[in-house]
Structures are given as structure tokens and as C-alpha cells.
Design a protein around this motif. Structure first.
Motif: not given
Ligand SMILES: CCCCCCCCCCC/C=C/C(=O)SCCNC(=O)CCNC(=O)[C@H](O)C(C)(C)COP(=O)(O)OP(=O)(O)OC[C@H]1O[C@@H](n2cnc3c(N)ncnc32)[C@H](O)[C@@H]1OP(=O)(O)O
Ligand SMILES: NC(=O)C1=CN([C@@H]2O[C@H](COP(=O)(O)OP(=O)(O)OC[C@H]3O[C@@H](n4cnc5c(N)ncnc54)[C@H](OP(=O)(O)O)[C@@H]3O)[C@@H](O)[C@H]2O)C=CC1
Length: 283
Positions: A40-42, A106-110, A200-202, A282-283
Motif C-alpha cells: 500500500g502507499r502508507s 470531475l476533473s481529469a486529475r480526479a 467515508r468516501q461513498l 467538505r472534501r
Molecule cells: C443496494 C446496495 C447495493 C450495494 C451498494 C454498494 C456500494 C458500495 C460499492 C463500493 C465499490 C467500491 C468501493 C471502494 O473502492 S471503497 C475504497 C475506497 N478507498 C479509497 O478510496 C482509498 C484511497 N483513497 C485515496 O487515495 C483518496 O481518497 C483519493 C481517492 C481522493 C485519491 O487521493 P489522491 O491523493 O491521489 O488525490 P488528491 O487528493 O490529490 O485528488 C486528486 C484529484 O481528485 C479530486 N478529488 C478528490 N476527492 C474528490 C471528491 N470527493 N470529489 C471530487 N473530486 C475529488 C481532487 O480535487 C483532485 O482534483 P483537482 O486537482 O482537479 O482538484
């Protein structure tokens, strides 16, 4: 449920092994006799996983290597380091990133923040392991953790659904191409499991008394509850075991039947614009 030595001969890399589901699978594989490498990264998250009692009690068979899967050179270096101590027998593509957002904002980075680890990183790891197995004439298994949304699609998490559908295509394609070389490709499609990050993310709370989390999803799930991490870990252990040797190219859903009823975005489809704006701020 399983023989204690079911996975005794396996050496397994779990990507995203510091996360909740990765850690639960790693602990189960260790219980069943496997050696496990977490990545993992961390480094802090990996250290915390190694120190968790379920893993620490098998400390002699558990190690960790920090690696950012978005960087192909880092993935190659990690695999080189792992192979110095002997070949892996199993790669578990579990690492992923995801968050909800209105897709048109969504941005391209996102988009790349999600596709990078979830799709590209899993492919890089699969290529590095696969070519080593093929060069050595070794057998190997790749288990990828998808999502039921690889089947249904899901509103507001389009890049993640694209990544998971891509991994399902990889699973089917390489089952055929690499099957004759002794490599098995399998996948699990979980429904909702309330891990800390996924909740938290979803389902971030958006204020106004909305606590967030996955609790509201249960009403859409035919068996009335969320998944348990031990259930996912047991399914993973079975798919990696000898009795599953004839299963390849297949994805098994574990979701209480939820995807047959809903993709899991019904509540989000009713969110007013103000709520999306609040979450975005709030993100
Ligand atoms: C009936 C019931 C049915 C079932 C329903 C099921 C529902 C559940 C299904 C689940 C499926 C899958 C789930 C998962 O995968 S959960 C695992 C989630 N885990 C993680 O995300 C862990 C890793 N996460 C991260 O590393 C970070 O949270 C992140 C994803 C944000 C990436 O981090 P990183 O450091 O790479 O990115 P930055 O912070 O630098 O951001 C990059 C760009 O993305 C934009 N950004 C970030 N967060 C958001 C947001 N919330 N919304 C919009 N944009 C976002 C950020 O602004 C950067 O873009 P810009 O530079 O253009 O600003
Ligand atoms: N929880 C759920 O309801 C569901 C989960 N899933 C899938 O299950 C898997 C595990 O999810 P879950 O345990 O909930 O989530 P977590 O966020 O706890 O685990 C994901 C892990 O991936 C790692 N990761 C993210 N980006 C990278 C990267 N660039 N390089 C290396 N590692 C990375 C993270 O570690 P770090 O940040 O330290 O890098 C984290 O430990 C994922 O594939 C997810 O899509 C599927 C359906 C439902």
C-alpha cells in the motif's frame, strides 16, 4: 470450515493490504497457513496492519512493502524485491480508490485518482507477476476484488465502475490466454461492506442531521444486511484453494442479492443539488 493447512503452500501478495478488506483477507490466509506480503502507499497503515493481533500472531509469515501502484516502475521494483525471497503463488488485486461525485464535475486529475490505482495499478501488478510465472513455468493465481457495479454500473462513481468492469474483462481475457500456462484468473464482486474508507468516501454525511455511512443501504439488500469481512475472506480463501482449481475467468458476487435489485445509488439519485455542493465543499 476449512482445513487449517488449506493455503500452506501459498505465498500471497495482497495489494491495499493495509485497508479493511485487504487486512481481513490477509489474516484469513495466514490462519490457513499461507505466507503473506501486504502493499500500500502508507507505511503507517501497513505497520498498523502488521501489528493487528490477527496478523501479528503469524508475524513470521507476514511482511509489508510500501508501493504506489500508480507507478509502473515502483510496481516492477516491488515484484523484483518479492521474488528475491522466492516466487509468489497468488496476487490479490485489492487496492482501489473511489469517491462519489457528480460525474460532469470531475476533473481529469480526479478521474485519474480513481483509475490509477484501481485499473492501471492492478494491471501493472498482474503483468509483473504473470510474466515471472510464465518465464519460470510456475503456476499462479490472480484474484481481483471488483464490485457488483462492474455488472450494473452505478451513478456517481462512473470511473470506479469503469475500472472494475475493466478488471473483469482482464479476468476473462487472461483466463483464456494464460490458462494453458498454468495461471488461473478469478474475481470477487462484493456488494456493500461497511469499511471505514468506503463509508467515508461513498456516503459522506452532508450535514443537516445526515450521519452518512452505509446503514441506509440495508433496506435494498434482499437478505437485509451488509456483508461481513469474514465472509469475504472465506470466499477469497476458497477461490485460492485446491478445490477451486477448475474455476477460472469467473467473478463471484457476495452481496446478499443486492445487485439484482439495485445498483446501490437510489438514495444518491434523490440528493438535491445543495447536498452535492455541501459534500464537494467538505472534501
Ligand atoms: C443496494 C446496495 C447495493 C450495494 C451498494 C454498494 C456500494 C458500495 C460499492 C463500493 C465499490 C467500491 C468501493 C471502494 O473502492 S471503497 C475504497 C475506497 N478507498 C479509497 O478510496 C482509498 C484511497 N483513497 C485515496 O487515495 C483518496 O481518497 C483519493 C481517492 C481522493 C485519491 O487521493 P489522491 O491523493 O491521489 O488525490 P488528491 O487528493 O490529490 O485528488 C486528486 C484529484 O481528485 C479530486 N478529488 C478528490 N476527492 C474528490 C471528491 N470527493 N470529489 C471530487 N473530486 C475529488 C481532487 O480535487 C483532485 O482534483 P483537482 O486537482 O482537479 O482538484
Ligand atoms: N467496502 C466496500 O463496500 C466495497 C469494497 N470493494 C473493493 O474492495 C477493495 C477494498 O476496499 P476497502 O477495504 O473497503 O477500502 P480501503 O480504502 O480500506 O482499502 C483500499 C486500499 O487500497 C490502497 N491503495 C489506494 N491507492 C493505492 C495506490 N496508489 N497504491 C497502493 N495502494 C493503494 C489503500 O492504501 P493506501 O492509502 O495506504 O495506499 C487502501 O489500503 C477495493 O478494491 C474496493 O473497491 C468493492 C465493493 C464494495
Amino acid at each position: 470450515m476449512f482445513r487449517d493447512d488449506l493455503l500452506r503452500d501459498e505465498r500471497i501478495l495482497v495489494t491495499g493490504g493495509g485497508g479493511d478488506l485487504g487486512r481481513a483477507m490477509a489474516a484469513r490466509f495466514l490462519d490457513l497457513g499461507a505466507s503473506v506480503v501486504l502493499c500500500g502507499r502508507s507505511p503507517e497503515r501497513l505497520d498498523a496492519a502488521l501489528a493487528a493481533p490477527a496478523i501479528a500472531r503469524h508475524a513470521e509469515r507476514a511482511t509489508a512493502l510500501p508501493c504506489d501502484l500508480r507507478d509502473p516502475a515502483a510496481v516492477a521494483a516491488m515484484m523484483e524485491r518479492i521474488w528475491q525471497d522466492g516466487p509468489l503463488t497468488v496476487l490479490v488485486n485489492n487496492a482501489a480508490a473511489n469517491f462519489i461525485a457528480q460525474t460532469e464535475r470531475l476533473s481529469a486529475r480526479a478521474a485519474d485518482a480513481i483509475l490509477g490505482p484501481s485499473l492501471h495499478g492492478a494491471l501493472y501488478a498482474t503483468l509483473e507477476a504473470g510474466r515471472r510465472w510464465i518465464d519460470a513455468g510456475d503456476r499462479g493465481t490472480v484474484l481481483s476484488i471488483l464490485s457488483t457495479s462492474a455488472r450494473t454500473g452505478r451513478a456517481f462513481t462512473a470511473p470506479s465502475e469503469m475500472a472494475k468492469a475493466g478488471l473483469e474483462a482482464m479476468t476473462k481475457s487472461l483466463a483464456v490466454e494464460w490458462g494453458p500456462k498454468g495461471i488461473r484468473m478469478v474475481a470477487i464482486a462484493p456488494g456493500a461492506f461497511e469499511t471505514e474508507t468506503a463509508a467515508r468516501q461513498l456516503r459522506p454525511g452532508a450535514g443537516d442531521g445526515d450521519e452518512g455511512g452505509f446503514a441506509g443501504l440495508a433496506e435494498w439488500i434482499p437478505d437485509g444486511r451488509l456483508g461481513r469481512t469474514d465472509e469475504l475472506a472465506d470466499l477469497a480463501a476458497f477461490l485460492l484453494s485446491g478445490p477451486a482449481a477448475h474455476i477460472t475467468g469467473e467473478t463471484i458476487a457476495i452481496d446478499g442479492g443486492a445487485h439484482l435489485r439495485s445498483s446501490g445509488a437510489e438514495d444518491l439519485l434523490r440528493w438535491p443539488q445543495e447536498k452535492w455542493d455541501a459534500v464537494r465543499q467538505r472534501r
